[in-house]
Design a protein around this motif. Structure first.
Motif, PDB file in Angstrom:
ATOM      1  N   GLU A  24      -3.513  22.500   2.561  1.00  0.00           N
ATOM      2  CA  GLU A  24      -3.851  23.230   3.227  1.00  0.00           C
ATOM      3  C   GLU A  24      -4.359  21.708   4.884  1.00  0.00           C
ATOM      4  O   GLU A  24      -3.345  21.997   5.583  1.00  0.00           O
ATOM      5  N   ALA A  28      -1.815  22.404   8.206  1.00  0.00           N
ATOM      6  CA  ALA A  28      -2.541  21.841   9.732  1.00  0.00           C
ATOM      7  C   ALA A  28      -1.346  21.831  10.236  1.00  0.00           C
ATOM      8  O   ALA A  28      -1.333  21.593  11.893  1.00  0.00           O
ATOM      9  N   THR A  33      -0.813  27.844   8.219  1.00  0.00           N
ATOM     10  CA  THR A  33      -2.308  28.109   7.671  1.00  0.00           C
ATOM     11  C   THR A  33      -1.666  28.864   6.259  1.00  0.00           C
ATOM     12  O   THR A  33      -1.357  29.918   6.909  1.00  0.00           O
TER      13      THR A  33
END
Length: 333
Positions: A24, A28, A33
């Motif tokens: 993640e 980001a 996401t």
């Protein structure tokens, strides 16, 4: 700039999470996401490659690339898998796979090298930094191996590798590779190779169907054309990025950072091209709304949620403004 299905990236990120890695933070940094990625959309090939390179620097398990191959299922290849399974022989299936390799999740290139007793399916990997190189090569080799094994299990034939070559120095985990592939693995080669017995390549496939094969070939040809769609303008790049999302959409500042720009530069450049971020967001939503209304049975309320509307009334009002009719009337047509 070429694009392709985002499914490959989704499979990889899901696999990393299941293996205890955390992709993640890297997503980001690219303005994405996992929860928001829409499997029906496409991603720029170069951008996907940058994400892979960044992910390779964060993984802890040196075998994670090898293990990722198990997360790619047959269904994810779409019409290509049916094109392969309707071939007359295994040899023809390999030739077709090479011709339509642009529809796979590979970044390297495939070719076939015939021999007297053994022939080789050769993968020439894309140059990358050493850590990213092993991560990507392992994923592509194990993914190709998984595709062939899944096909032969489905068809009830046996086409196994006699040996596999890997294009990097022998790692401490070499024994794990032989256990995974079920055959000898030789390291330190210049390219990756699957060595196959020629008699196995002559096996006839029980699902051979010339008529269905012609239909799936046409579908695959159309997909190849779609991959070469130009996305050279900034507006096209913004639309491609917005098309990745489902449920909620990023702000202009989020999109600008994902594309390596400031929000001010993004808005000024779009204005120069005759666009605004607000209009492009509306266009992205309209395109997705049309797709969902045409190709799914989702109720209007669910479609509104996928488009980021808190209430279906707001979506209905917006759709009327775009299409001149309600979503229900559009679907009825």
């Amino acid at each position: 700039m070429s694009t392709r299905s985002i499914l490959g990236l989704i499979y990889m990120v899901q696999g990393l999470k299941q293996m205890g890695e955390d992709p993640e933070p890297v997503l980001a940094r690219h303005g994405l996401t996992l929860a928001q990625l829409d499997p029906s959309t496409r991603i720029e090939r170069s951008r996907e490659m940058r994400i892979y390179a960044d992910l390779a620097e964060t993984v802890k398990d040196p075998l994670v690339g090898l293990k990722l191959g198990g997360f790619y299922g047959l269904a994810g290849y779409g019409p290509l898998i049916m094109l392969l399974m309707t071939c007359a022989t295994a040899y023809e299936a390999f030739q077709i796979g090479i011709r339509y390799q642009g529809l796979t999740y590979l970044f390297g290139t495939l070719r076939f090298e015939p021999g007297d007793k053994l022939s080789a399916l050769v993968l020439t990997p894309m140059p990358m930094t050493p850590r990213a190189f092993r991560f990507r090569v392992d994923g592509e080799v194990s993914g190709t191996y998984k595709l062939v094994r899944d096909m032969q299990l489905t068809l009830g034939v046996d086409i196994h590798a006699e040996r596999i070559d890997m294009p990097y120095p022998r790692p401490p985990e070499a024994a794990d590779y032989e256990a995974y592939f079920g055959c000898p693995v030789r390291f330190g080669e210049t390219e990756a190779r699957f060595w196959l017995r020629n008699e196995h390549l002559q096996l006839r496939l029980p699902s051979a169907d010339p008529n269905a094969h012609a239909m799936y070939r046409s579908m695959c040809d159309q997909q190849l054309v779609a991959q070469q769609t130009s996305t050279e303008t900034l507006a096209d790049r913004v639309l491609t990025h917005l098309g990745l999302f489902s449920g909620s959409y990023p702000s202009a500042d989020d999109v600008a950072r994902a594309l390596g720009l400031s929000e001010r530069t993004l808005r000024r450049a779009l204005s120069y091209e005759g666009h605004s971020f607000r209009d492009l967001l509306a266009e992205a939503r309209y395109v997705k709304a049309q797709h969902l209304l045409r190709h799914t049975t989702l109720p209007v309320e669910a479609i509104a949620q996928q488009l980021g509307y808190a209430e279906s009334a707001a979506f209905i009002h917006a759709f009327q403004r775009w299409a001149g009719m309600t979503p229900s009337a559009f679907r009825g047509r």
